[in-house]
Design a protein around this motif. Structure first.
Motif, PDB file in Angstrom:
ATOM      1  N   ILE A  17      -9.307  17.688 -15.903  1.00  0.00           N
ATOM      2  CA  ILE A  17      -8.660  17.890 -17.201  1.00  0.00           C
ATOM      3  C   ILE A  17      -7.631  19.006 -17.075  1.00  0.00           C
ATOM      4  CG2 ILE A  17      -9.056  18.570 -19.604  1.00  0.00           C
ATOM      5  CD1 ILE A  17     -11.946  17.513 -19.263  1.00  0.00           C
ATOM      6  N   ASP A  18      -6.523  18.874 -17.798  1.00  0.00           N
ATOM      7  CA  ASP A  18      -5.537  19.963 -17.818  1.00  0.00           C
ATOM      8  C   ASP A  18      -6.219  21.228 -18.336  1.00  0.00           C
ATOM      9  OD1 ASP A  18      -3.497  21.790 -18.520  1.00  0.00           O
ATOM     10  OD2 ASP A  18      -2.088  20.176 -18.919  1.00  0.00           O
ATOM     11  N   PRO A  19      -6.264  22.291 -17.543  1.00  0.00           N
ATOM     12  CA  PRO A  19      -6.999  23.499 -17.955  1.00  0.00           C
ATOM     13  C   PRO A  19      -6.399  24.199 -19.166  1.00  0.00           C
ATOM     14  CG  PRO A  19      -5.748  23.907 -15.941  1.00  0.00           C
ATOM     15  CD  PRO A  19      -5.663  22.434 -16.197  1.00  0.00           C
ATOM     16  N   ALA A  20      -5.165  23.841 -19.534  1.00  0.00           N
ATOM     17  CA  ALA A  20      -4.554  24.463 -20.713  1.00  0.00           C
ATOM     18  C   ALA A  20      -5.159  23.942 -22.018  1.00  0.00           C
ATOM     19  CB  ALA A  20      -3.044  24.221 -20.711  1.00  0.00           C
ATOM     20  N   ILE A  38      -4.922  13.229 -27.957  1.00  0.00           N
ATOM     21  CA  ILE A  38      -4.738  14.426 -27.140  1.00  0.00           C
ATOM     22  C   ILE A  38      -3.751  14.112 -26.023  1.00  0.00           C
ATOM     23  CG2 ILE A  38      -5.872  16.202 -25.761  1.00  0.00           C
ATOM     24  CD1 ILE A  38      -8.509  15.432 -27.112  1.00  0.00           C
ATOM     25  N   PRO A  39      -2.481  14.529 -26.148  1.00  0.00           N
ATOM     26  CA  PRO A  39      -1.504  14.282 -25.074  1.00  0.00           C
ATOM     27  C   PRO A  39      -1.807  15.133 -23.843  1.00  0.00           C
ATOM     28  CG  PRO A  39      -0.441  14.857 -27.181  1.00  0.00           C
ATOM     29  CD  PRO A  39      -1.886  15.206 -27.305  1.00  0.00           C
ATOM     30  N   GLY A  40      -1.333  14.673 -22.689  1.00  0.00           N
ATOM     31  CA  GLY A  40      -1.455  15.458 -21.461  1.00  0.00           C
ATOM     32  C   GLY A  40      -2.874  15.823 -21.119  1.00  0.00           C
ATOM     33  N   PHE A  41      -3.799  14.872 -21.228  1.00  0.00           N
ATOM     34  CA  PHE A  41      -5.213  15.196 -21.086  1.00  0.00           C
ATOM     35  C   PHE A  41      -5.590  15.581 -19.654  1.00  0.00           C
ATOM     36  CE2 PHE A  41      -9.706  13.898 -20.490  1.00  0.00           C
ATOM     37  CZ  PHE A  41     -10.270  14.853 -21.315  1.00  0.00           C
ATOM     38  N   LEU A  42      -5.121  14.826 -18.686  1.00  0.00           N
ATOM     39  CA  LEU A  42      -5.452  15.111 -17.291  1.00  0.00           C
ATOM     40  C   LEU A  42      -4.346  15.908 -16.621  1.00  0.00           C
ATOM     41  CD1 LEU A  42      -6.776  11.627 -16.109  1.00  0.00           C
ATOM     42  CD2 LEU A  42      -8.127  13.575 -16.924  1.00  0.00           C
ATOM     43  N   ARG A  43      -4.691  16.580 -15.542  1.00  0.00           N
ATOM     44  CA  ARG A  43      -3.642  17.125 -14.682  1.00  0.00           C
ATOM     45  C   ARG A  43      -2.740  15.970 -14.252  1.00  0.00           C
ATOM     46  NH1 ARG A  43      -4.129  22.237 -12.366  1.00  0.00           N
ATOM     47  NH2 ARG A  43      -6.140  23.300 -12.626  1.00  0.00           N
ATOM     48  N   PRO A  44      -1.426  16.183 -14.165  1.00  0.00           N
ATOM     49  CA  PRO A  44      -0.513  15.086 -13.831  1.00  0.00           C
ATOM     50  C   PRO A  44      -0.904  14.310 -12.582  1.00  0.00           C
ATOM     51  CG  PRO A  44       0.743  16.972 -14.581  1.00  0.00           C
ATOM     52  CD  PRO A  44      -0.694  17.423 -14.497  1.00  0.00           C
ATOM     53  N   ALA A  45      -1.334  14.999 -11.533  1.00  0.00           N
ATOM     54  CA  ALA A  45      -1.695  14.305 -10.297  1.00  0.00           C
ATOM     55  C   ALA A  45      -2.886  13.376 -10.504  1.00  0.00           C
ATOM     56  CB  ALA A  45      -2.000  15.315  -9.197  1.00  0.00           C
ATOM     57  N   SER A  46      -3.824  13.763 -11.357  1.00  0.00           N
ATOM     58  CA  SER A  46      -4.983  12.919 -11.638  1.00  0.00           C
ATOM     59  C   SER A  46      -4.565  11.649 -12.369  1.00  0.00           C
ATOM     60  CB  SER A  46      -6.012  13.686 -12.466  1.00  0.00           C
ATOM     61  OG  SER A  46      -6.528  14.790 -11.771  1.00  0.00           O
ATOM     62  N   LEU A 137     -18.095  15.741 -20.381  1.00  0.00           N
ATOM     63  CA  LEU A 137     -19.103  15.727 -21.437  1.00  0.00           C
ATOM     64  C   LEU A 137     -19.079  17.017 -22.256  1.00  0.00           C
ATOM     65  CD1 LEU A 137     -22.050  14.032 -19.537  1.00  0.00           C
ATOM     66  CD2 LEU A 137     -20.861  13.114 -21.541  1.00  0.00           C
ATOM     67  N   ASP A 138     -18.895  18.160 -21.598  1.00  0.00           N
ATOM     68  CA  ASP A 138     -18.825  19.421 -22.342  1.00  0.00           C
ATOM     69  C   ASP A 138     -17.571  19.479 -23.203  1.00  0.00           C
ATOM     70  OD1 ASP A 138     -21.225  20.262 -21.304  1.00  0.00           O
ATOM     71  OD2 ASP A 138     -20.350  21.596 -19.798  1.00  0.00           O
ATOM     72  N   PHE A 139     -16.458  18.938 -22.689  1.00  0.00           N
ATOM     73  CA  PHE A 139     -15.232  18.887 -23.485  1.00  0.00           C
ATOM     74  C   PHE A 139     -15.494  18.113 -24.774  1.00  0.00           C
ATOM     75  CE2 PHE A 139     -11.155  17.398 -24.927  1.00  0.00           C
ATOM     76  CZ  PHE A 139     -10.237  18.352 -24.537  1.00  0.00           C
ATOM     77  N   VAL A 140     -16.134  16.961 -24.646  1.00  0.00           N
ATOM     78  CA  VAL A 140     -16.413  16.120 -25.816  1.00  0.00           C
ATOM     79  C   VAL A 140     -17.396  16.809 -26.762  1.00  0.00           C
ATOM     80  CG1 VAL A 140     -17.426  13.939 -26.583  1.00  0.00           C
ATOM     81  CG2 VAL A 140     -15.864  13.968 -24.633  1.00  0.00           C
ATOM     82  N   ARG A 141     -18.408  17.444 -26.223  1.00  0.00           N
ATOM     83  CA  ARG A 141     -19.382  18.125 -27.077  1.00  0.00           C
ATOM     84  C   ARG A 141     -18.739  19.234 -27.905  1.00  0.00           C
ATOM     85  NH1 ARG A 141     -23.033  18.375 -21.803  1.00  0.00           N
ATOM     86  NH2 ARG A 141     -24.113  16.349 -21.963  1.00  0.00           N
ATOM     87  N   VAL A 142     -17.853  19.994 -27.271  1.00  0.00           N
ATOM     88  CA  VAL A 142     -17.165  21.062 -28.008  1.00  0.00           C
ATOM     89  C   VAL A 142     -16.187  20.464 -29.009  1.00  0.00           C
ATOM     90  CG1 VAL A 142     -15.579  23.016 -27.802  1.00  0.00           C
ATOM     91  CG2 VAL A 142     -17.441  22.745 -26.153  1.00  0.00           C
ATOM     92  N   LEU A 143     -15.422  19.470 -28.576  1.00  0.00           N
ATOM     93  CA  LEU A 143     -14.441  18.837 -29.461  1.00  0.00           C
ATOM     94  C   LEU A 143     -15.089  18.301 -30.724  1.00  0.00           C
ATOM     95  CD1 LEU A 143     -11.611  17.523 -30.025  1.00  0.00           C
ATOM     96  CD2 LEU A 143     -12.465  15.539 -28.748  1.00  0.00           C
ATOM     97  N   THR A 144     -16.214  17.605 -30.566  1.00  0.00           N
ATOM     98  CA  THR A 144     -16.861  16.935 -31.700  1.00  0.00           C
ATOM     99  C   THR A 144     -17.868  17.815 -32.416  1.00  0.00           C
ATOM    100  OG1 THR A 144     -18.589  16.040 -30.257  1.00  0.00           O
ATOM    101  CG2 THR A 144     -16.599  14.699 -30.570  1.00  0.00           C
TER     102      THR A 144
END
Length: 260
Positions: A17-20, A38-46, A137-144
């Motif tokens: 995930i993009d750390p920003a 959510i735009p730009g979700f992954l690092r570009p290379a991913s 999973l932690d990203f989703v838990r915090v988001l929701t």
């Protein structure tokens, strides 16, 4: 590149995930609307790696319905149909789509193949591992603001010209679905090419629509009426994504898995 096994992932195929992005800054909006883009979700290379994998994938099946049941036809077989048979196949699908739930798009069922230890591109195995990692999973838990998510299923989808997904709400209480997600992986998309994720209000109006923008994650609460609009005959590319549901399940029911 193919791998046999659910979580056999090389270092070169790791996804991040993009750390920003800070999910805590999006929690209030998600709780208010029950969905977010959510735009730009992954690092570009991913994102670029996953796009290349989907563009090169050979295991696509055309997934549709007939008589209320799922029908999967390997794309190579469908392309070999005589013109009259191909037209009849499409006409039968459209007749069912006119007045009820129906769909037609190409699919690779990533989580099914991974859990069965079937042949799967190493990049798609990496995507499945990533979706079930603490990072996602932690990203989703915090988001929701919801601690329940513990499993994410996945399929790759390719919407060609004329493909669609009619209105539905993803209800399936027995499957533990909490949230649906779409990770968009088409580098360039025009809104007038169709393939929009439409959210539908109680009056049948489109309350909001998300264009399948490059490297954007769409995630929304289940149940929620939505549809994917038909991809236009003049669309300049297939609509590529990885999609599925964030769920709460009994993890002991899953086959044993290797972690990345």
């Amino acid at each position: 590149m193919q791998a046999s096994g659910p979580f056999v992932v090389s270092n070169s195929a790791r996804i991040e995930i993009d750390p920003a992005l800070k999910p805590s800054t999006m929690t209030a909006a998600f709780k208010q609307f029950g969905r977010i883009h959510i735009p730009g979700f992954l690092r570009p290379a991913s994102a670029e790696m996953l796009h290349r994998a989907l563009a090169a994938e050979k295991l696509w099946v055309c997934s549709t319905m007939g008589g209320g049941k799922t029908i999967d036809v390997p794309v190579e077989q469908l392309e070999a149909f005589p013109p009259d048979q191909a037209m009849r196949f499409l006409q039968l699908a459209h007749a069912e789509a006119r007045d009820g739930f129906h769909y037609m798009f190409d699919s690779v069922r990533i989580s099914d193949l991974a859990e069965q230890g079937q042949l799967l591109a190493v990049e798609l195995a990496a995507a499945y591992a990533f979706l079930n990692s603490p990072a996602f999973l932690d990203f989703v838990r915090v988001l929701t603001g919801d601690p329940r998510p513990n499993y994410v299923d996945a399929q790759a989808t390719r919407y060609e010209r004329g493909h669609y997904l009619t209105q539905h709400d993803d209800s399936a209480a027995e499957k533990g679905r909490l949230y649906a997600y779409v990770l968009n992986l088409t580098p360039h998309w025009r809104t007038d090419w169709g393939g929009l994720l439409n959210f539908i209000d109680a009056d049948g109006h489109v309350a909001e629509a998300y264009t399948p923008a490059w490297n954007a994650l769409n995630i929304f609460r289940v149940p929620q009426p939505h549809a994917v609009s038909c991809v236009a005959p003049f669309a300049g590319a297939p609509r590529l994504s990885i999609t599925g549901w964030v769920r709460q399940i009994d993890l002991s029911l899953l086959p044993s898995r290797k972690t990345p």
